[in-house]
Design a protein around this motif. Sequence first.
Motif, PDB file in Angstrom:
ATOM      1  N   ASN A   1      -5.686  20.662  -7.329  1.00 19.25           N
ATOM      2  CA  ASN A   1      -4.369  21.020  -7.579  1.00 19.25           C
ATOM      3  C   ASN A   1      -4.163  20.426  -8.475  1.00 19.25           C
ATOM      4  OD1 ASN A   1      -1.069  21.161  -6.887  1.00 19.25           O
ATOM      5  ND2 ASN A   1      -2.628  22.765  -7.132  1.00 19.25           N
ATOM      6  N   LEU A   2      -4.657  19.327  -8.495  1.00 19.42           N
ATOM      7  CA  LEU A   2      -3.773  17.888  -9.679  1.00 19.42           C
ATOM      8  C   LEU A   2      -4.371  18.257 -10.807  1.00 19.42           C
ATOM      9  CD1 LEU A   2      -3.185  14.595  -7.242  1.00 19.42           C
ATOM     10  CD2 LEU A   2      -1.911  16.207  -8.181  1.00 19.42           C
ATOM     11  N   LEU A   3      -5.265  19.129 -11.437  1.00 22.30           N
ATOM     12  CA  LEU A   3      -5.503  19.676 -12.353  1.00 22.30           C
ATOM     13  C   LEU A   3      -4.575  20.296 -13.123  1.00 22.30           C
ATOM     14  CD1 LEU A   3      -9.136  20.387 -11.953  1.00 22.30           C
ATOM     15  CD2 LEU A   3      -8.002  17.763 -12.860  1.00 22.30           C
TER      16      LEU A   3
ATOM     17  N   LEU B   1      -6.027  26.507  -1.565  1.00 27.04           N
ATOM     18  CA  LEU B   1      -5.492  25.507  -2.328  1.00 27.04           C
ATOM     19  C   LEU B   1      -6.539  25.707  -3.241  1.00 27.04           C
ATOM     20  CD1 LEU B   1      -2.844  25.751  -3.537  1.00 27.04           C
ATOM     21  CD2 LEU B   1      -2.833  23.169  -2.164  1.00 27.04           C
ATOM     22  N   SER B   2      -7.157  24.207  -3.525  1.00 31.03           N
ATOM     23  CA  SER B   2      -8.420  24.140  -4.033  1.00 31.03           C
ATOM     24  C   SER B   2      -8.898  25.485  -5.126  1.00 31.03           C
ATOM     25  CB  SER B   2      -9.632  23.381  -3.740  1.00 31.03           C
ATOM     26  OG  SER B   2      -8.293  22.305  -3.005  1.00 31.03           O
ATOM     27  N   HIS B   3      -9.456  26.296  -3.850  1.00 31.05           N
ATOM     28  CA  HIS B   3      -9.912  27.852  -4.473  1.00 31.05           C
ATOM     29  C   HIS B   3      -9.189  28.885  -5.772  1.00 31.05           C
ATOM     30  CE1 HIS B   3     -11.719  31.786  -4.614  1.00 31.05           C
ATOM     31  NE2 HIS B   3     -10.811  32.027  -4.484  1.00 31.05           N
ATOM     32  N   GLU B   4      -7.748  28.694  -5.089  1.00 30.10           N
ATOM     33  CA  GLU B   4      -7.116  29.093  -5.628  1.00 30.10           C
ATOM     34  C   GLU B   4      -6.728  28.659  -7.330  1.00 30.10           C
ATOM     35  OE1 GLU B   4      -6.315  32.826  -6.157  1.00 30.10           O
ATOM     36  OE2 GLU B   4      -7.191  32.868  -4.346  1.00 30.10           O
ATOM     37  N   SER B   5      -6.548  27.180  -7.013  1.00 33.01           N
ATOM     38  CA  SER B   5      -6.500  26.322  -8.454  1.00 33.01           C
ATOM     39  C   SER B   5      -7.323  26.503  -9.227  1.00 33.01           C
ATOM     40  CB  SER B   5      -5.791  24.023  -7.840  1.00 33.01           C
ATOM     41  OG  SER B   5      -5.557  24.699  -6.730  1.00 33.01           O
ATOM     42  N   VAL B   6      -8.501  26.009  -8.874  1.00 33.81           N
ATOM     43  CA  VAL B   6      -9.859  26.519 -10.073  1.00 33.81           C
ATOM     44  C   VAL B   6      -8.943  27.923 -10.840  1.00 33.81           C
ATOM     45  CG1 VAL B   6     -12.374  26.664  -9.988  1.00 33.81           C
ATOM     46  CG2 VAL B   6     -11.825  25.318  -8.736  1.00 33.81           C
ATOM     47  N   LEU B   7      -9.314  29.309  -9.948  1.00 32.12           N
ATOM     48  CA  LEU B   7      -9.060  30.869 -10.501  1.00 32.12           C
ATOM     49  C   LEU B   7      -8.272  30.228 -11.402  1.00 32.12           C
ATOM     50  CD1 LEU B   7      -9.911  32.891  -7.429  1.00 32.12           C
ATOM     51  CD2 LEU B   7     -11.344  32.305  -8.881  1.00 32.12           C
TER      52      LEU B   7
ATOM     53  N   PHE C   1       1.216  -1.516   0.069  1.00 32.18           N
ATOM     54  CA  PHE C   1       0.141   0.401   0.390  1.00 32.18           C
ATOM     55  C   PHE C   1       0.641   1.249  -0.066  1.00 32.18           C
ATOM     56  CE2 PHE C   1      -4.213  -2.106   1.175  1.00 32.18           C
ATOM     57  CZ  PHE C   1      -3.632  -3.431   1.396  1.00 32.18           C
ATOM     58  N   THR C   2       1.797   1.468  -0.896  1.00 34.76           N
ATOM     59  CA  THR C   2       2.451   2.386  -1.442  1.00 34.76           C
ATOM     60  C   THR C   2       1.504   3.112  -1.926  1.00 34.76           C
ATOM     61  OG1 THR C   2       4.400   1.467  -1.406  1.00 34.76           O
ATOM     62  CG2 THR C   2       4.259   3.975  -1.973  1.00 34.76           C
ATOM     63  N   PRO C   3       1.512   4.622  -0.890  1.00 35.81           N
ATOM     64  CA  PRO C   3       0.582   6.001  -2.507  1.00 35.81           C
ATOM     65  C   PRO C   3       0.951   6.114  -3.231  1.00 35.81           C
ATOM     66  CG  PRO C   3       1.583   6.504   0.412  1.00 35.81           C
ATOM     67  CD  PRO C   3       2.516   5.647  -0.250  1.00 35.81           C
ATOM     68  N   PRO C   4       0.225   6.412  -4.070  1.00 35.95           N
ATOM     69  CA  PRO C   4       0.975   6.892  -5.708  1.00 35.95           C
ATOM     70  C   PRO C   4       0.910   7.487  -5.431  1.00 35.95           C
ATOM     71  CG  PRO C   4      -1.584   6.857  -4.994  1.00 35.95           C
ATOM     72  CD  PRO C   4      -1.482   6.465  -4.489  1.00 35.95           C
ATOM     73  N   ALA C   5       2.366   7.729  -7.128  1.00 32.81           N
ATOM     74  CA  ALA C   5       2.900   9.136  -7.332  1.00 32.81           C
ATOM     75  C   ALA C   5       2.699   9.823  -8.150  1.00 32.81           C
ATOM     76  CB  ALA C   5       4.602   8.746  -7.559  1.00 32.81           C
ATOM     77  N   PHE C   6       2.021  11.313  -8.246  1.00 34.08           N
ATOM     78  CA  PHE C   6       0.757  11.358  -8.497  1.00 34.08           C
ATOM     79  C   PHE C   6       1.704  12.231 -10.008  1.00 34.08           C
ATOM     80  CE2 PHE C   6      -1.658  11.951  -4.959  1.00 34.08           C
ATOM     81  CZ  PHE C   6      -2.107  11.468  -5.195  1.00 34.08           C
ATOM     82  N   ALA C   7       1.209  12.264 -11.559  1.00 31.89           N
ATOM     83  CA  ALA C   7       1.781  12.512 -12.719  1.00 31.89           C
ATOM     84  C   ALA C   7       1.292  14.181 -12.513  1.00 31.89           C
ATOM     85  CB  ALA C   7       2.241  11.833 -13.551  1.00 31.89           C
ATOM     86  N   ARG C   8       1.747  15.063 -13.244  1.00 36.64           N
ATOM     87  CA  ARG C   8       0.283  16.052 -12.919  1.00 36.64           C
ATOM     88  C   ARG C   8       0.399  16.142 -14.901  1.00 36.64           C
ATOM     89  NH1 ARG C   8      -0.456  19.654  -9.740  1.00 36.64           N
ATOM     90  NH2 ARG C   8       0.510  19.656  -7.628  1.00 36.64           N
ATOM     91  N   PRO C   9      -1.223  16.732 -15.872  1.00 34.23           N
ATOM     92  CA  PRO C   9      -0.740  16.684 -16.486  1.00 34.23           C
ATOM     93  C   PRO C   9      -0.233  17.877 -17.474  1.00 34.23           C
ATOM     94  CG  PRO C   9      -2.522  18.064 -15.766  1.00 34.23           C
ATOM     95  CD  PRO C   9      -1.406  17.542 -14.406  1.00 34.23           C
TER      96      PRO C   9
END
Length: 399
Positions: free
Chosen positions: A190-192, A266-272, A97-105
């Motif tokens: 933020n991952l978007l 962070l989510s708010h600023e990411s959407v903006l 159960f190693t947490p995944p490494a997120f890859a940005r688009p």
Amino acid sequence: MGVLMSRRQTVEQVQKVSLAVSAFRDGLRERKSEGSTSRRGTIEDTVQELREEEASEVGSSAGLQRKEESSFRTVAWERLRDGRGVEPEEFDRSTFFTPPAFARPTQTEQDDEPIEISLEQREQVTNDETCEVCEVWTADSLLPCRVCTRVYHDGCLRRMGFLPQDNTGEVIEAAHSETGWSCYCCDNLNLLLTEEEMSSLFRSFQQGKVAPDSALTLKVFLGYKRLSGQQEGKQPSSEEQEDQDALQFSALDPEKKGCIEWVDFLSHESVLHLQRTRTQNALLRLLTGKERERARATFLSLDQHGDGLISEAESRRSQHTWFRKRHKEVPSCNVSISHVGPISESSPASNASQDQVLLNAEPEEPSRTINWPTFLRESTIYILAARPNSPAIHLKPLA
């Protein structure tokens, strides 16, 4: 994720593997028997046998552990053979159960090309059959995401650190409710952002003197908004703009604690940032099949005349419904887990007081009518902003 197979195919494959393993073990026994016969009677072989016996006594605890692991695998294979799956509680080893490494688009030129999303052509969206983490099917104990098609075991999420022990019951209830639950991939807006967009956003945080992972008070929030507006070349903040920013702060602080959490900010600023930097076509491509289907259902429920048009006032009111989530009074036993998106005005899970305000609003003067493409374009940013499980409203719609 591997190729999904039917239960019958899985059983047949397991049986074939079991036969192959049995044959391999029989071959090992025969080789061992032949080897022991050829070396019997020699002093060297006797010494070797004694050493092996001593080693077996010293390593008895290790042998017991291997025996338990073998038993674990045997039970797992039996469950797969019988079509019953493997219980997630049995995967109790942290290495699984190693947490995944997120890859940005990354952005491409095709993202800005026009995209047509039909109102009449419905999409048949089905959830995955196996857990995203352990890739194992386990009957009906999987938690579906309301945004994407991924499903999870609550045990897998807990062992990866994405599900606190004291929050398990709430998440399970939400996942099987009409409102739904967002997985850890969809919950983080933020991952978007791409690497370049994320770097730009953090430079803005540094210039605005906002410390990461820290809660923000109203004073700090308004100060950051003024500085970020100046950096973008906007006119100095007016009193009306500060009032709007204060309303947004209140929406990010639903529990009225006087500060907003870093993850919500962070989510708010990411959407903006997405709204400022991406084209409308690029934003439309971020919507998932479940989100598009729910948008269709919302538009059709408002199109009472069947002419493909709704009023602008109805469209704005619908934007508020995307943020009705995490109501604890939502019934969790008699609803379909495939329902996703916002709660419609007719839903029993909707908040009664908010419904009364929206549905019994004073009749307005005739406003412009909008069609399906316009409705979807204007709603996209709010649909994305409503993904997180947090009760905060990360982008407050206009009144």
